[in-house]
Design a protein around this motif. Sequence first.
Motif, PDB file in Angstrom:
ATOM      1  N   TYR A 339      40.329  48.495 -15.873  1.00  0.00           N
ATOM      2  CA  TYR A 339      39.594  48.535 -17.134  1.00  0.00           C
ATOM      3  C   TYR A 339      40.590  48.849 -18.239  1.00  0.00           C
ATOM      4  O   TYR A 339      41.412  49.764 -18.112  1.00  0.00           O
ATOM      5  N   ASP A 340      40.516  48.099 -19.339  1.00  0.00           N
ATOM      6  CA  ASP A 340      41.483  48.222 -20.427  1.00  0.00           C
ATOM      7  C   ASP A 340      40.749  48.205 -21.760  1.00  0.00           C
ATOM      8  O   ASP A 340      39.795  47.437 -21.941  1.00  0.00           O
ATOM      9  N   SER A 371      38.213  45.093 -21.726  1.00  0.00           N
ATOM     10  CA  SER A 371      38.339  44.036 -20.711  1.00  0.00           C
ATOM     11  C   SER A 371      38.315  44.630 -19.308  1.00  0.00           C
ATOM     12  O   SER A 371      38.709  45.780 -19.087  1.00  0.00           O
ATOM     13  N   TRP A 372      37.828  43.811 -18.384  1.00  0.00           N
ATOM     14  CA  TRP A 372      37.885  44.099 -16.950  1.00  0.00           C
ATOM     15  C   TRP A 372      38.710  43.008 -16.281  1.00  0.00           C
ATOM     16  O   TRP A 372      38.533  41.827 -16.585  1.00  0.00           O
ATOM     17  N   ASN A 389      43.868  36.242 -11.014  1.00  0.00           N
ATOM     18  CA  ASN A 389      43.073  37.223 -11.760  1.00  0.00           C
ATOM     19  C   ASN A 389      41.851  36.570 -12.389  1.00  0.00           C
ATOM     20  O   ASN A 389      41.906  35.418 -12.825  1.00  0.00           O
ATOM     21  N   TYR A 390      40.763  37.349 -12.419  1.00  0.00           N
ATOM     22  CA  TYR A 390      39.613  36.999 -13.243  1.00  0.00           C
ATOM     23  C   TYR A 390      39.481  38.076 -14.311  1.00  0.00           C
ATOM     24  O   TYR A 390      39.423  39.273 -13.993  1.00  0.00           O
ATOM     25  N   VAL A 391      39.433  37.666 -15.587  1.00  0.00           N
ATOM     26  CA  VAL A 391      39.413  38.605 -16.706  1.00  0.00           C
ATOM     27  C   VAL A 391      38.172  38.374 -17.554  1.00  0.00           C
ATOM     28  O   VAL A 391      37.919  37.242 -17.992  1.00  0.00           O
ATOM     29  N   ALA A 392      37.401  39.421 -17.776  1.00  0.00           N
ATOM     30  CA  ALA A 392      36.241  39.373 -18.671  1.00  0.00           C
ATOM     31  C   ALA A 392      36.575  40.199 -19.905  1.00  0.00           C
ATOM     32  O   ALA A 392      36.804  41.407 -19.806  1.00  0.00           O
TER      33      ALA A 392
END
Length: 423
Positions: A339-340, A371-372, A389-392
Amino acid sequence: MKLTPSTLSLALLAALAAPAAHAEIAIDVIGNSEVSFEGLVQADFYSFDTDLNDYGADSAPPCSTSTDCDGKDYLQELRRAELVLKGKGPGNIEWVLGYDAKDDKFLDANIKYKFGNNANHFIQVGQYKQPGATMEELSSTKNNDFVSKSSITNSLGTARRLGVQYNYGDVNWGLTASYFGRELTRNREHGSGYGLRGYWAPVNDAGSIFHIGASYTSKDTDADGIRLRARPMADMVSLRYIDTGSSLTSANSLNNRTDRVSLFGAEALWVTGPFKLQAEYMNIDVDRYGNLKNFSGDGYYVSGLWNITGETWGYKSGTPVTNLPEEPGIGLWQLGLRYDTIDLNDGNIAPPLTPTGAPIVNGVLGGKMDSWTLGVNWYWRSNFKFMLNYVAVKQEKYNNAVGFRRDVHDDPNIIEARAQFYW
């Protein structure tokens, strides 16, 4: 600098011809210095589920009427092509000269003198990663846990600069002080300053590590201005929606000039067997001339990694070290989650002075991003790494063009992949 396919192919063939080992390639002993050669090549691919902005857009000629010449919603490109010469000796002297042929810039380029046999007690002169960088930045790039580094690493931290550094410590602790100036590569980062970092690992055993640390940096701004912005967790994207723009530069108004920047960072690391938990926080304060309010922003990340194949981590100079696969044929498999968040808002909105006027922004509203990232890494044998990677991403930023007190959201989802070869 653009590498042609033939140039890159020759470089890869030369590297592949070398013995398949994780360690650098020994070249010769020159002037009582044992010279070796290292390299890192990364190729990235991003696919975007675009929301408000088209992050797959390009602006390359001959397309002159649109910023999206190819109309694609993905990017693919060489990310890094790092070539590094290293030397040990004579005596307690070590030196390094690194260059990134993809980004056309110098990497570490310095000479170090170690006191006695203590690798954590030395003085260093040249270009090197500053102690005011994050622990993530100070770790080896080839072992990054996710395709994109954290937003505080990319947007707030001070990375490589020319300077002089003194480090004193042991295997479990260290204190670093650095005075620095500009970046070695022309037309890159400027602004002199100093940085400090201290860390302590009260637990440092095989398969069990607990580390805490803190850093502080104070530096001049470049040409009395600073622009803070963050990419949507995709390093090759040119568009940065979260952006302070000209709010902190003289390009907007001479009254907006900035004097000095100070950054505080805190870090923690915990390793138990095949699990690693890592977190960092950074705050930035920008001093401004005149009567304008100083700017403050911050961000942090928390990440967890699980080595599915059972390997653990090492520890060196206050950073985690990724070990080689225990079974090279199977490789080392990792599963990670991060988590960012970064917040570049430091202001508020006042009502317009007239019924038809625009709202008044007091302070700076650069936006906020959360973002996750879910990732899988595969270290195969001694020289290869593959990442998926998958980034939301969720971004919001005030826009006075759409009305009073309204934040505009931009929430892309990104699939990221990387192929890496290193020696």
